[in-house]
Design a protein around this motif. Structure first.
Motif, PDB file in Angstrom:
ATOM      1  N   TRP A 142       0.828  -1.205   0.000  1.00 33.17           N
ATOM      2  CA  TRP A 142       0.000   0.000   0.000  1.00 33.17           C
ATOM      3  C   TRP A 142       0.868   1.263   0.000  1.00 33.17           C
ATOM      4  CZ3 TRP A 142      -4.347  -1.230   4.123  1.00 33.17           C
ATOM      5  CH2 TRP A 142      -5.031  -2.370   3.694  1.00 33.17           C
ATOM      6  N   GLN A 143       0.369   2.235  -0.797  1.00 39.15           N
ATOM      7  CA  GLN A 143       1.064   3.510  -0.929  1.00 39.15           C
ATOM      8  C   GLN A 143       0.291   4.602  -0.177  1.00 39.15           C
ATOM      9  OE1 GLN A 143       4.074   4.093  -2.972  1.00 39.15           O
ATOM     10  NE2 GLN A 143       4.021   1.896  -2.472  1.00 39.15           N
ATOM     11  N   SER A 144       1.024   5.530   0.420  1.00 36.61           N
ATOM     12  CA  SER A 144       0.399   6.673   1.081  1.00 36.61           C
ATOM     13  C   SER A 144      -0.175   7.626   0.032  1.00 36.61           C
ATOM     14  CB  SER A 144       1.460   7.395   1.922  1.00 36.61           C
ATOM     15  OG  SER A 144       1.185   8.775   1.972  1.00 36.61           O
ATOM     16  N   ALA A 145      -1.305   8.275   0.378  1.00 33.94           N
ATOM     17  CA  ALA A 145      -1.885   9.267  -0.531  1.00 33.94           C
ATOM     18  C   ALA A 145      -0.924  10.439  -0.734  1.00 33.94           C
ATOM     19  CB  ALA A 145      -3.209   9.775   0.035  1.00 33.94           C
ATOM     20  N   PHE A 146       0.034  10.597   0.153  1.00 31.91           N
ATOM     21  CA  PHE A 146       1.022  11.684   0.034  1.00 31.91           C
ATOM     22  C   PHE A 146       2.314  11.199  -0.616  1.00 31.91           C
ATOM     23  CE2 PHE A 146      -0.821  13.916   4.060  1.00 31.91           C
ATOM     24  CZ  PHE A 146      -1.869  14.400   3.307  1.00 31.91           C
ATOM     25  N   GLY A 147       2.313   9.988  -1.163  1.00 32.50           N
ATOM     26  CA  GLY A 147       3.513   9.454  -1.808  1.00 32.50           C
ATOM     27  C   GLY A 147       4.321   8.579  -0.860  1.00 32.50           C
ATOM     28  N   GLY A 148       5.000   7.586  -1.431  1.00 33.08           N
ATOM     29  CA  GLY A 148       5.831   6.680  -0.628  1.00 33.08           C
ATOM     30  C   GLY A 148       4.989   5.608   0.036  1.00 33.08           C
ATOM     31  N   ARG A 376       9.023  28.459   2.819  1.00 31.89           N
ATOM     32  CA  ARG A 376       7.858  28.679   3.690  1.00 31.89           C
ATOM     33  C   ARG A 376       6.759  27.636   3.498  1.00 31.89           C
ATOM     34  NH1 ARG A 376       6.658  34.756   4.935  1.00 31.89           N
ATOM     35  NH2 ARG A 376       5.417  33.687   6.514  1.00 31.89           N
ATOM     36  N   ILE A 377       7.027  26.658   2.642  1.00 37.26           N
ATOM     37  CA  ILE A 377       6.015  25.618   2.416  1.00 37.26           C
ATOM     38  C   ILE A 377       5.862  24.752   3.662  1.00 37.26           C
ATOM     39  CG2 ILE A 377       5.441  23.561   1.048  1.00 37.26           C
ATOM     40  CD1 ILE A 377       6.636  24.839  -1.357  1.00 37.26           C
ATOM     41  N   ARG A 378       4.618  24.468   4.034  1.00 40.04           N
ATOM     42  CA  ARG A 378       4.327  23.664   5.227  1.00 40.04           C
ATOM     43  C   ARG A 378       3.750  22.303   4.875  1.00 40.04           C
ATOM     44  NH1 ARG A 378       4.087  26.596  10.436  1.00 40.04           N
ATOM     45  NH2 ARG A 378       4.676  28.726   9.891  1.00 40.04           N
ATOM     46  N   ASP A 379       3.199  22.178   3.705  1.00 34.80           N
ATOM     47  CA  ASP A 379       2.489  20.950   3.350  1.00 34.80           C
ATOM     48  C   ASP A 379       3.465  19.770   3.262  1.00 34.80           C
ATOM     49  OD1 ASP A 379       0.972  18.919   2.199  1.00 34.80           O
ATOM     50  OD2 ASP A 379      -0.185  20.318   0.980  1.00 34.80           O
ATOM     51  N   PRO A 380       3.124  18.642   3.950  1.00 34.14           N
ATOM     52  CA  PRO A 380       4.022  17.474   3.905  1.00 34.14           C
ATOM     53  C   PRO A 380       4.224  16.922   2.492  1.00 34.14           C
ATOM     54  CG  PRO A 380       1.902  16.887   4.908  1.00 34.14           C
ATOM     55  CD  PRO A 380       1.930  18.391   4.764  1.00 34.14           C
ATOM     56  N   LEU A 381       3.309  17.247   1.581  1.00 33.46           N
ATOM     57  CA  LEU A 381       3.466  16.757   0.206  1.00 33.46           C
ATOM     58  C   LEU A 381       4.787  17.210  -0.406  1.00 33.46           C
ATOM     59  CD1 LEU A 381      -0.076  17.222  -1.342  1.00 33.46           C
ATOM     60  CD2 LEU A 381       1.343  15.187  -1.575  1.00 33.46           C
ATOM     61  N   TRP A 382       5.239  18.381  -0.042  1.00 33.51           N
ATOM     62  CA  TRP A 382       6.480  18.957  -0.587  1.00 33.51           C
ATOM     63  C   TRP A 382       7.665  18.040  -0.278  1.00 33.51           C
ATOM     64  CZ3 TRP A 382       8.609  21.916  -3.974  1.00 33.51           C
ATOM     65  CH2 TRP A 382       9.765  22.656  -3.752  1.00 33.51           C
ATOM     66  N   GLU A 383       7.786  17.663   0.999  1.00 35.26           N
ATOM     67  CA  GLU A 383       8.898  16.769   1.370  1.00 35.26           C
ATOM     68  C   GLU A 383       8.683  15.373   0.807  1.00 35.26           C
ATOM     69  OE1 GLU A 383      11.728  17.613   2.609  1.00 35.26           O
ATOM     70  OE2 GLU A 383      11.128  19.687   2.990  1.00 35.26           O
ATOM     71  N   ARG A 392      -0.518  22.016  -1.073  1.00 37.00           N
ATOM     72  CA  ARG A 392      -1.794  22.735  -1.061  1.00 37.00           C
ATOM     73  C   ARG A 392      -1.724  24.098  -0.382  1.00 37.00           C
ATOM     74  NH1 ARG A 392      -3.924  17.585   1.911  1.00 37.00           N
ATOM     75  NH2 ARG A 392      -1.858  17.964   2.770  1.00 37.00           N
ATOM     76  N   ASP A 393      -0.534  24.508   0.041  1.00 35.88           N
ATOM     77  CA  ASP A 393      -0.442  25.784   0.769  1.00 35.88           C
ATOM     78  C   ASP A 393      -0.890  26.981  -0.069  1.00 35.88           C
ATOM     79  OD1 ASP A 393       0.516  24.400   2.915  1.00 35.88           O
ATOM     80  OD2 ASP A 393       2.620  24.943   2.607  1.00 35.88           O
ATOM     81  N   GLY A 394      -0.740  26.896  -1.382  1.00 35.64           N
ATOM     82  CA  GLY A 394      -1.116  28.012  -2.255  1.00 35.64           C
ATOM     83  C   GLY A 394      -2.608  28.336  -2.178  1.00 35.64           C
ATOM     84  N   ALA A 395      -3.409  27.368  -1.692  1.00 36.69           N
ATOM     85  CA  ALA A 395      -4.846  27.627  -1.510  1.00 36.69           C
ATOM     86  C   ALA A 395      -5.144  28.064  -0.084  1.00 36.69           C
ATOM     87  CB  ALA A 395      -5.647  26.371  -1.850  1.00 36.69           C
ATOM     88  N   ARG A 396      -4.101  28.156   0.739  1.00 38.55           N
ATOM     89  CA  ARG A 396      -4.323  28.425   2.170  1.00 38.55           C
ATOM     90  C   ARG A 396      -3.710  29.750   2.615  1.00 38.55           C
ATOM     91  NH1 ARG A 396      -2.989  22.198   4.293  1.00 38.55           N
ATOM     92  NH2 ARG A 396      -4.495  21.215   2.899  1.00 38.55           N
ATOM     93  N   SER A 397      -3.245  30.539   1.669  1.00 40.19           N
ATOM     94  CA  SER A 397      -2.662  31.840   1.995  1.00 40.19           C
ATOM     95  C   SER A 397      -3.737  32.697   2.676  1.00 40.19           C
ATOM     96  CB  SER A 397      -2.203  32.469   0.677  1.00 40.19           C
ATOM     97  OG  SER A 397      -1.428  33.580   0.923  1.00 40.19           O
ATOM     98  N   PRO A 398      -3.373  33.452   3.738  1.00 42.12           N
ATOM     99  CA  PRO A 398      -4.413  34.145   4.515  1.00 42.12           C
ATOM    100  C   PRO A 398      -5.273  35.123   3.718  1.00 42.12           C
ATOM    101  CG  PRO A 398      -2.377  34.049   5.764  1.00 42.12           C
ATOM    102  CD  PRO A 398      -2.050  33.541   4.383  1.00 42.12           C
ATOM    103  N   ILE A 399      -6.499  35.278   4.176  1.00 43.67           N
ATOM    104  CA  ILE A 399      -7.505  36.137   3.523  1.00 43.67           C
ATOM    105  C   ILE A 399      -7.078  37.612   3.606  1.00 43.67           C
ATOM    106  CG2 ILE A 399      -9.892  37.003   3.808  1.00 43.67           C
ATOM    107  CD1 ILE A 399      -9.696  34.228   2.532  1.00 43.67           C
ATOM    108  N   PRO A 400      -7.147  38.331   2.472  1.00 46.55           N
ATOM    109  CA  PRO A 400      -6.894  39.777   2.507  1.00 46.55           C
ATOM    110  C   PRO A 400      -8.186  40.524   2.856  1.00 46.55           C
ATOM    111  CG  PRO A 400      -7.156  39.047   0.225  1.00 46.55           C
ATOM    112  CD  PRO A 400      -7.394  37.832   1.103  1.00 46.55           C
TER     113      PRO A 400
END
Ligand code: GLC
Ligand code: CA
Length: 531
Positions: A142-148, A376-383, A392-400
């Motif tokens: 089985w593979q993780s949805a985040f890869g690996g 500044r990326i926080r999403d575990p997908l990056w690593e 997915r951080d690009g969809a989570r940038s704070p509201i202006p």
């Protein structure tokens, strides 16, 4: 008709919504202070992504305590204040429930690590020996949805399952303690005024007995993913029936909605419509997000197929379709479709369809996907993707909210103290700037929601297509309302369609009677018009 069958719900990712105490992190008092934005927009309910204590290995979906609020988001009192205020304003509150896994810092997992293989503590999770005699190979493929691989080995040689990040060990849903603990969690939050739950990864709680290999091509064919041994198992359904009974019977706090008005919404990444429909049979969940619609391309035929397929499948179990164009996990529609005009038109399409709708914060402001610098990326997908997937951080940038430069009143902290950065060119996207502009995206959403309310009969009206299946545009009627979306390259003269009614709302100003490419319009018939 029950409210949730045609509700418009607004997803809030609290860390990115509004910061009340200047630490650069959005929080619950920040949400409460900005509920007037939601009321002005005209939504029926809000859904909060997880607010639980979490080390944030996956944006809060790694939970260390299911009956508390993360200190950086506030306190339980802040949660109570938020729900009370939302209820006073006539909005319901849905919270995230994450039953598939916990954080690896959850007391249960720590206890499991400190216990022997085959112990009762390990039985709350999915621990197994490796598949070779030395135990050096994971128990299956089985593979993780985040890869690996979906397995990590612990110091005594046992492996544990995590369908997501290694910091998110999967629970064993055949363990009675796990089951009863989550019943308590549901009761706890109902007692604090929650009106419903969005159930995270609702398709994966049970894994096939014996944990058989999934075979090659996992995660590659969405329409067949219900065949994977870690998804869509039959035992899910009796569980969700039990939860529905609990929601429908547990007493309500004053001000909260009555028990039979509460909702369960499945985050169910099962793509075959007839499999998905099984989660919303009359005695199971109320809604399930329609990911096929969320992922459909800007193409008339593809959209029509998804719409027809979704309506047919949900109709077969008398459930509403739950339309969604964006979330904290998806590329923002402006970027995904390639232009703000298309995103606006997609919104008018979605909001004219029969069923319920989920909006995601910032969608109403036409925010594009933000570029987040590598450091500044926080999403575990990056690593986990070896720095190939920015996540997915690009969809989570704070509201202006207001102002001409970051942090646009999101926080009193400086931009570099914001938990995620905001782009420098978002001044025109600010709530304040758009509130005063009748042509803004915010004004468009607001008017669309107002028109939905203005024609309550439309909520029950079925969809009737006016366009041919292969036409480069979509045109349909629902009661007093007609919607036309031009997905083709040429301007579309509306008169040629023979639709009754006159335009009341369009994604871009109309030039005469012609709908430009990528634009959408709503028309109403005079008889249905109630000014
Ligand atoms: C859901 C959430 C997502 C999270 C995952 C694991 O898909 O929406 O953000 O990463 O579950 O909990
Ligand atoms: Ca804060």
């Amino acid at each position: 008709m029950s409210w949730w069958r045609h509700a418009v719900c607004y997803e809030i990712h609290p860390r990115s919504f509004a910061d009340s105490n200047g630490d650069g992190i959005g929080d619950l008092p920040g949400v409460t202070a900005h509920l007037d934005h939601l009321r002005h927009l005209g939504v029926d309910a809000l859904w909060l992504t997880p607010c639980y204590p979490s080390p944030l290995a996956d944006g809060g979906y790694d939970i260390a305590d299911h009956a508390a609020i993360a200190p950086d988001l506030g306190t339980l009192d802040d949660f109570d204040t938020l729900t009370r205020r939302a209820h006073t304003l006539g909005m319901r509150v849905i919270i995230d429930l994450v039953p598939n896994h916990t954080s690896d810092t959850h007391p249960w997992f720590r206890e499991a690590l400190g216990s022997a293989p085959d112990s009762a503590s390990r039985d709350r999770y999915v621990f197994r020996p490796g598949k070779d005699p030395d135990g050096t190979l994971p128990p299956n493929d089985w593979q993780s949805a985040f890869g690996g691989p979906a397995w990590t080995r612990v110091s005594d040689g046992d492996w544990y399952l995590h369908l997501h990040a290694p910091q998110q060990p999967d629970l064993n849903w055949r363990n009675s303690e796990v089951r009863s603990a989550f019943t308590d969690v549901l009761r706890f939050w109902l007692g604090h005024g929650a009106d419903g739950f969005r159930v995270d990864v609702a398709h994966a709680l049970f894994k096939a007995e014996g944990l058989p290999d999934a075979g090659p091509g996992q995660h590659q064919d969405p329409l067949r993913n219900h065949l994977m041994p870690y998804y869509d198992q039959e035992e899910l359904h009796p569980l969700y029936r039990d939860w529905r009974t609990l929601l429908n019977t547990h007493p309500a706090r004053p001000g909260a909605c009555s028990p039979d008005d509460r909702v369960l919404v499945a985050e169910c990444a099962v793509f075959a419509p007839e499999r998905l429909a099984r989660y919303v049979r009359p005695d199971e969940m109320h809604q399930t997000f329609n990911f096929a619609f969320l992922e459909a391309p800007w193409q008339a035929r593809a959209l029509r197929q998804v719409i027809d397929g979704s309506l047919a499948a949900s109709g077969s179990v008398d459930a509403p379709v739950t339309w969604v164009l964006s979330s904290h996990d998806a590329i923002r529609p402006v970027t995904r479709f390639g232009s703000e005009l298309r995103a606006r038109s997609a919104a008018l399409l979605m909001l004219a369809l029969p069923g319920a709708v989920y909006l995601y914060q910032g969608e109403e402001l036409a925010l594009p996907q933000a570029h987040i610098p590598d450091d500044r990326i926080r999403d575990p997908l990056w690593e986990r993707s070896g720095h190939t997937d920015r996540g997915r951080d690009g969809a989570r940038s704070p509201i202006p909210w207001s102002g001409s430069a970051p942090p646009y009143s999101f926080t009193a902290a400086s931009p570099d103290q914001c938990w995620l950065p905001q782009p420098p060119d978002w001044a025109d996207h600010c709530v304040d700037a758009q509130r005063g502009d009748p042509r803004s995206c915010l004004a468009l959403y607001r008017q669309a929601l107002r028109l939905r309310r203005q024609y309550p009969a439309t909520a029950q009206a079925p969809l009737r297509w006016h366009s041919a299946p292969h036409a480069p545009y979509l045109a349909f009627q629902r009661g007093a309302l007609a919607c036309v979306v031009n997905l083709g390259p040429d301007p579309l003269p509306l008169a040629t369609l023979g639709l009754p009614g006159h335009p009341v709302l369009s994604s871009t100003p109309l030039t005469g009677d012609t709908l430009p490419p990528d634009a959408a319009v709503w028309l109403v018939t005079e008889s249905g018009h109630r000014p």
